[in-house]
Design a protein around this motif. Structure first.
Motif, PDB file in Angstrom:
ATOM      1  N   ALA A  15      31.312  59.029  54.495  1.00 12.57           N
ATOM      2  CA  ALA A  15      31.927  60.140  53.754  1.00 12.57           C
ATOM      3  C   ALA A  15      32.903  60.883  54.654  1.00 12.57           C
ATOM      4  O   ALA A  15      32.767  60.878  55.884  1.00 12.57           O
ATOM      5  CB  ALA A  15      30.866  61.107  53.225  1.00 12.57           C
ATOM      6  N   ILE A  16      33.899  61.482  54.029  1.00 12.36           N
ATOM      7  CA  ILE A  16      34.865  62.339  54.726  1.00 12.36           C
ATOM      8  C   ILE A  16      34.689  63.759  54.183  1.00 12.36           C
ATOM      9  O   ILE A  16      34.685  63.969  52.966  1.00 12.36           O
ATOM     10  CB  ILE A  16      36.317  61.868  54.486  1.00 12.36           C
ATOM     11  CG1 ILE A  16      36.495  60.428  54.969  1.00 12.36           C
ATOM     12  CG2 ILE A  16      37.304  62.795  55.176  1.00 12.36           C
ATOM     13  CD1 ILE A  16      37.856  59.835  54.634  1.00 12.36           C
ATOM     14  N   VAL A  25      38.053  68.491  60.177  1.00 14.72           N
ATOM     15  CA  VAL A  25      37.622  67.393  59.313  1.00 14.72           C
ATOM     16  C   VAL A  25      36.402  66.751  59.964  1.00 14.72           C
ATOM     17  O   VAL A  25      36.364  66.548  61.185  1.00 14.72           O
ATOM     18  CB  VAL A  25      38.740  66.350  59.115  1.00 14.72           C
ATOM     19  CG1 VAL A  25      38.219  65.144  58.333  1.00 14.72           C
ATOM     20  CG2 VAL A  25      39.924  66.979  58.397  1.00 14.72           C
ATOM     21  N   HIS A  26      35.399  66.455  59.164  1.00 14.14           N
ATOM     22  CA  HIS A  26      34.170  65.833  59.660  1.00 14.14           C
ATOM     23  C   HIS A  26      33.975  64.482  58.986  1.00 14.14           C
ATOM     24  O   HIS A  26      34.463  64.244  57.881  1.00 14.14           O
ATOM     25  CB  HIS A  26      32.964  66.730  59.364  1.00 14.14           C
ATOM     26  CG  HIS A  26      33.017  68.055  60.055  1.00 14.14           C
ATOM     27  ND1 HIS A  26      32.242  68.378  61.130  1.00 14.14           N
ATOM     28  CD2 HIS A  26      33.777  69.160  59.804  1.00 14.14           C
ATOM     29  CE1 HIS A  26      32.507  69.608  61.531  1.00 14.14           C
ATOM     30  NE2 HIS A  26      33.434  70.109  60.726  1.00 14.14           N
ATOM     31  N   LEU A  27      33.257  63.616  59.662  1.00  8.96           N
ATOM     32  CA  LEU A  27      32.899  62.317  59.104  1.00  8.96           C
ATOM     33  C   LEU A  27      31.380  62.182  59.119  1.00  8.96           C
ATOM     34  O   LEU A  27      30.721  62.616  60.061  1.00  8.96           O
ATOM     35  CB  LEU A  27      33.519  61.176  59.913  1.00  8.96           C
ATOM     36  CG  LEU A  27      35.051  61.124  59.996  1.00  8.96           C
ATOM     37  CD1 LEU A  27      35.481  59.961  60.880  1.00  8.96           C
ATOM     38  CD2 LEU A  27      35.664  61.012  58.614  1.00  8.96           C
ATOM     39  N   SER A  76      37.595  54.241  63.720  1.00  7.10           N
ATOM     40  CA  SER A  76      38.927  54.645  63.258  1.00  7.10           C
ATOM     41  C   SER A  76      39.475  53.650  62.236  1.00  7.10           C
ATOM     42  O   SER A  76      40.006  54.037  61.187  1.00  7.10           O
ATOM     43  CB  SER A  76      39.870  54.741  64.456  1.00  7.10           C
ATOM     44  OG  SER A  76      41.189  55.021  64.028  1.00  7.10           O
ATOM     45  N   ARG A  77      39.320  52.372  62.526  1.00  7.68           N
ATOM     46  CA  ARG A  77      39.818  51.353  61.597  1.00  7.68           C
ATOM     47  C   ARG A  77      38.993  51.330  60.306  1.00  7.68           C
ATOM     48  O   ARG A  77      39.538  51.170  59.218  1.00  7.68           O
ATOM     49  CB  ARG A  77      39.784  49.979  62.270  1.00  7.68           C
ATOM     50  CG  ARG A  77      40.820  49.845  63.379  1.00  7.68           C
ATOM     51  CD  ARG A  77      40.718  48.493  64.055  1.00  7.68           C
ATOM     52  NE  ARG A  77      41.780  48.334  65.053  1.00  7.68           N
ATOM     53  CZ  ARG A  77      41.880  47.281  65.861  1.00  7.68           C
ATOM     54  NH1 ARG A  77      40.988  46.290  65.787  1.00  7.68           N
ATOM     55  NH2 ARG A  77      42.867  47.205  66.730  1.00  7.68           N
ATOM     56  N   PHE A  78      37.682  51.507  60.454  1.00  8.22           N
ATOM     57  CA  PHE A  78      36.819  51.524  59.272  1.00  8.22           C
ATOM     58  C   PHE A  78      37.220  52.672  58.342  1.00  8.22           C
ATOM     59  O   PHE A  78      37.330  52.494  57.124  1.00  8.22           O
ATOM     60  CB  PHE A  78      35.360  51.681  59.697  1.00  8.22           C
ATOM     61  CG  PHE A  78      34.374  51.506  58.573  1.00  8.22           C
ATOM     62  CD1 PHE A  78      33.737  50.298  58.364  1.00  8.22           C
ATOM     63  CD2 PHE A  78      34.096  52.541  57.691  1.00  8.22           C
ATOM     64  CE1 PHE A  78      32.835  50.119  57.320  1.00  8.22           C
ATOM     65  CE2 PHE A  78      33.208  52.390  56.642  1.00  8.22           C
ATOM     66  CZ  PHE A  78      32.571  51.172  56.455  1.00  8.22           C
ATOM     67  N   GLU A  79      37.427  53.845  58.926  1.00 12.74           N
ATOM     68  CA  GLU A  79      37.835  55.001  58.110  1.00 12.74           C
ATOM     69  C   GLU A  79      39.180  54.731  57.442  1.00 12.74           C
ATOM     70  O   GLU A  79      39.366  55.016  56.247  1.00 12.74           O
ATOM     71  CB  GLU A  79      37.930  56.254  58.979  1.00 12.74           C
ATOM     72  CG  GLU A  79      38.402  57.477  58.207  1.00 12.74           C
ATOM     73  CD  GLU A  79      38.972  58.565  59.110  1.00 12.74           C
ATOM     74  OE1 GLU A  79      39.536  59.548  58.567  1.00 12.74           O
ATOM     75  OE2 GLU A  79      38.886  58.432  60.352  1.00 12.74           O
ATOM     76  N   ALA A  89      34.032  65.325  50.371  1.00 17.30           N
ATOM     77  CA  ALA A  89      33.205  66.508  50.144  1.00 17.30           C
ATOM     78  C   ALA A  89      33.611  67.591  51.133  1.00 17.30           C
ATOM     79  O   ALA A  89      34.652  67.499  51.797  1.00 17.30           O
ATOM     80  CB  ALA A  89      31.725  66.143  50.291  1.00 17.30           C
ATOM     81  N   TYR A  90      32.787  68.640  51.215  1.00 18.88           N
ATOM     82  CA  TYR A  90      33.065  69.772  52.105  1.00 18.88           C
ATOM     83  C   TYR A  90      31.858  70.011  53.008  1.00 18.88           C
ATOM     84  O   TYR A  90      30.747  69.576  52.713  1.00 18.88           O
ATOM     85  CB  TYR A  90      33.335  71.046  51.298  1.00 18.88           C
ATOM     86  CG  TYR A  90      34.511  70.952  50.364  1.00 18.88           C
ATOM     87  CD1 TYR A  90      35.814  71.128  50.823  1.00 18.88           C
ATOM     88  CD2 TYR A  90      34.320  70.693  49.012  1.00 18.88           C
ATOM     89  CE1 TYR A  90      36.897  71.038  49.971  1.00 18.88           C
ATOM     90  CE2 TYR A  90      35.391  70.615  48.140  1.00 18.88           C
ATOM     91  CZ  TYR A  90      36.687  70.787  48.627  1.00 18.88           C
ATOM     92  OH  TYR A  90      37.752  70.709  47.775  1.00 18.88           O
TER      93      TYR A  90
END
Length: 559
Positions: A15-16, A25-27, A76-79, A89-90
């Motif tokens: 999720a982002i 920004v969180h992952l 990074s590539r997966f995202e 989401a937040y």
């Protein structure tokens, strides 16, 4: 590169998340460890650094310093390749209402409350649209974990039913449930409810009543109750973390310094922490909307000489559960609350989230209660307390109608009137300072001309060892059946002495003198300044004088 090992296990981004009250920004990252999936929501910047991503190894992420660089590239590539399909989401760093006007729901522990309750610990695929997740670690995570449910709402209702007989304790219930209403009614203020009295007479139990609305009603074992033994920064973080929830602090005597209590009272009602710098600019200052529930052997206001802080404290004095004969009742109540808690607050938050169309009507109801409360007095301090009582009254009504609680506002009205009167007296710093300086003058009367000692041989004035404090006109009289009282028209002070006496007792001398001048308590011959010229032992000097109106107000008889 295709043959190199990225990590000793499966690691994916699921999720982002964007920060609601910031720009980060969180992952959400998940990995398989010892046969089960683990997860972490972390800053995207951490996952972009091979040095920092290694820190997650302690939580089971299959990474080492040797494989960190390859893992960063992989994530990074997966995202990048999966971004269109990843849930968005937040994140928030505190509890309570989320988003502008609370439109995204209410965060209770790690559960997001809307029309339904959604655990944010579950898989992102189960999250509702525009979901919100809590990011917390360390002390913040410990606070969040206290907000949990046990037992049943019915069991809790039965337990708190006894509070109809104990109005001081019942107010803890209403104050606790009033906290989420601060998000419904933006113009309602932060304030403090303070219980003071002898130790071991139910004050902490009253806090347990308040805590039971939202979670574990304990000051130990990871409960919702905290103590006054904390740093200034710790107090700010706790207040911010519990926005739109009650902040529960037990036992003011555990505060590190008296001024720490004063500072915390100020922070609570101001709703904002101190500005702090950082190498690249200013840190984002903490903000909060909360109601502080405090206990102590002496009133919290006794630690403060700030009129602003005192005016925002509703002081409740005495034993919350009566004269001490109710020990078994309290023991049974606390035992029941430990078994049944964490249902009422979330239920109220869910009702509010599901009935946003009723928020304007609730705000009007609140303002009506405030108007009713303020209409009965012309005292400025009493009017200032009207919003607090109005919010408590609205919470009491919702406790009955929404939660089915069998405790009514009429059960507590008597002690509210008494608390309001005490709070008005506590908030009047000018009157308290007046009493103090008159008492000081009475105990140092030989330092004033007119009350001075004379040499028995020469009859001349005997200069006091500490120097002259001023002049006191009138005569001392002995009243039949009472202690001596000073009868006079003016107490005239050498300005430096008056300011020193006020300062030694913690008063802001300028604020006090401004208050006295506004109330017509100072002797004044001109519209300019506060001092007048008088003769003290034949020498003309400037003095600050307390006049007959001030002495009358303080109960000192005048001719």
């Amino acid at each position: 590169e295709a043959g190199s090992m990225v990590a000793a296990g499966v690691v994916v981004v699921t999720a982002i998340l964007e920060e609601l009250e910031g720009e980060d920004v969180h992952l959400r990252v998940e990995w398989l460890y010892q046969g089960r999936w683990r997860s972490a929501t972390v800053s995207r910047g951490l996952l972009a650094s091979s040095r920092e991503v290694v820190a997650l190894a302690s939580r089971g992420l299959p990474v080492t310093s040797a494989s960190a660089r390859e893992l960063v590239v992989w994530l990074s590539r997966f995202e990048h390749h999966n971004r269109p399909s990843l849930p968005a989401a937040y994140v928030v760093r505190r509890l309570g209402w989320c988003g502008p006007g609370g439109e995204l729901g209410f965060m209770w522990g790690r559960t997001l409350i809307r029309e339904a309750m959604h655990s944010t610990d579950g898989a992102p695929s189960t999250w509702p649209d525009r979901s919100v997740s809590l990011v917390a670690d360390g002390g913040a995570a410990q606070i969040a974990e206290a907000y949990t449910a046990r037992g049943s709402l019915d069991g809790w209702r039965v337990a708190v039913g006894v509070l109809s007989e104990y109005p001081l304790a019942a107010l803890a219930l209403f104050a606790s449930l009033a906290a989420p209403l601060l998000g419904v009614i933006p113009d309602a203020p932060n304030f403090v409810v303070d219980w003071s009295g002898k130790s071991s007479h139910g004050k902490t139990s009253a806090l347990r009543v308040a805590a039971s609305c939202w979670g574990m009603p304990s000051e130990r074992d990871g409960g919702c109750i905290h103590t006054w033994d904390s740093t200034a920064v710790g107090g700010e973080r706790a207040a911010e973390m519990t926005s739109f929830l009650p902040l529960l602090l037990d036992d003011t005597k555990r505060a590190r310094r008296a001024e720490d209590v004063d500072a915390m009272l100020y922070r609570v009602y101001s709703g904002r922490g101190r500005l702090r710098g950082r190498p690249d600019g200013m840190r984002r200052s903490s903000t909060w909307r909360t109601i502080l529930l405090s206990t102590g052997e002496v009133p919290a206001t006794s630690f403060s000489k700030s009129q602003g802080a005192r005016a925002r404290v509703l002081s409740l004095r005495g034993m919350p559960f009566g004269d001490g004969s109710s020990g078994q009742v309290v023991e049974d109540l606390v035992g029941a609350l430990m078994e049944h808690h964490g249902h009422a607050g979330p239920m109220l938050a869910q009702w509010l989230a599901s009935n946003r169309d009723k928020w304007p009507a609730l705000a009007e109801e609140y303002r009506g209660y405030v108007t009713d409360q303020a209409a009965g007095t012309d005292n400025a301090f009493a009017r200032r307390a009207a919003p607090y009582i109005g919010l408590l009254r609205l919470a009491a009504r919702l406790a009955v109608d929404v939660l089915g609680v069998n405790v009514l506002w009429s059960d507590v009205e008597g002690c509210i009137a008494s608390a309001s009167a005490r709070s008005v007296a506590d908030a009047d710093v000018g009157a308290l300072a007046l009493d103090m300086v008159i008492g000081w003058a009475a105990s140092h009367c030989s330092s004033f001309e007119g009350r001075h000692d004379s040499d028995p041989r020469s009859g001349k004035a005997r200069a006091p060892s500490g120097g002259w404090a001023g002049k006191w006109t009138g005569e001392a009289v002995e009243q039949f059946g009472a202690s001596p009282e000073w009868r006079g028209t003016e107490i005239l002070w050498v300005p430096a002495v008056l300011r020193r006496v006020l300062g030694e007792q913690g008063y802001d001398d300028e604020a006090v003198l401004d208050d006295w001048a506004a109330r017509g308590w100072l002797v004044s011959s001109t519209a300019k300044g506060r001092s007048v010229q008088r003769r003290i032992f034949g020498q003309r000097t400037r003095v600050i004088g307390i006049n007959e109106a001030a002495l009358d107000y303080a109960g000192v008889e005048s001719e």
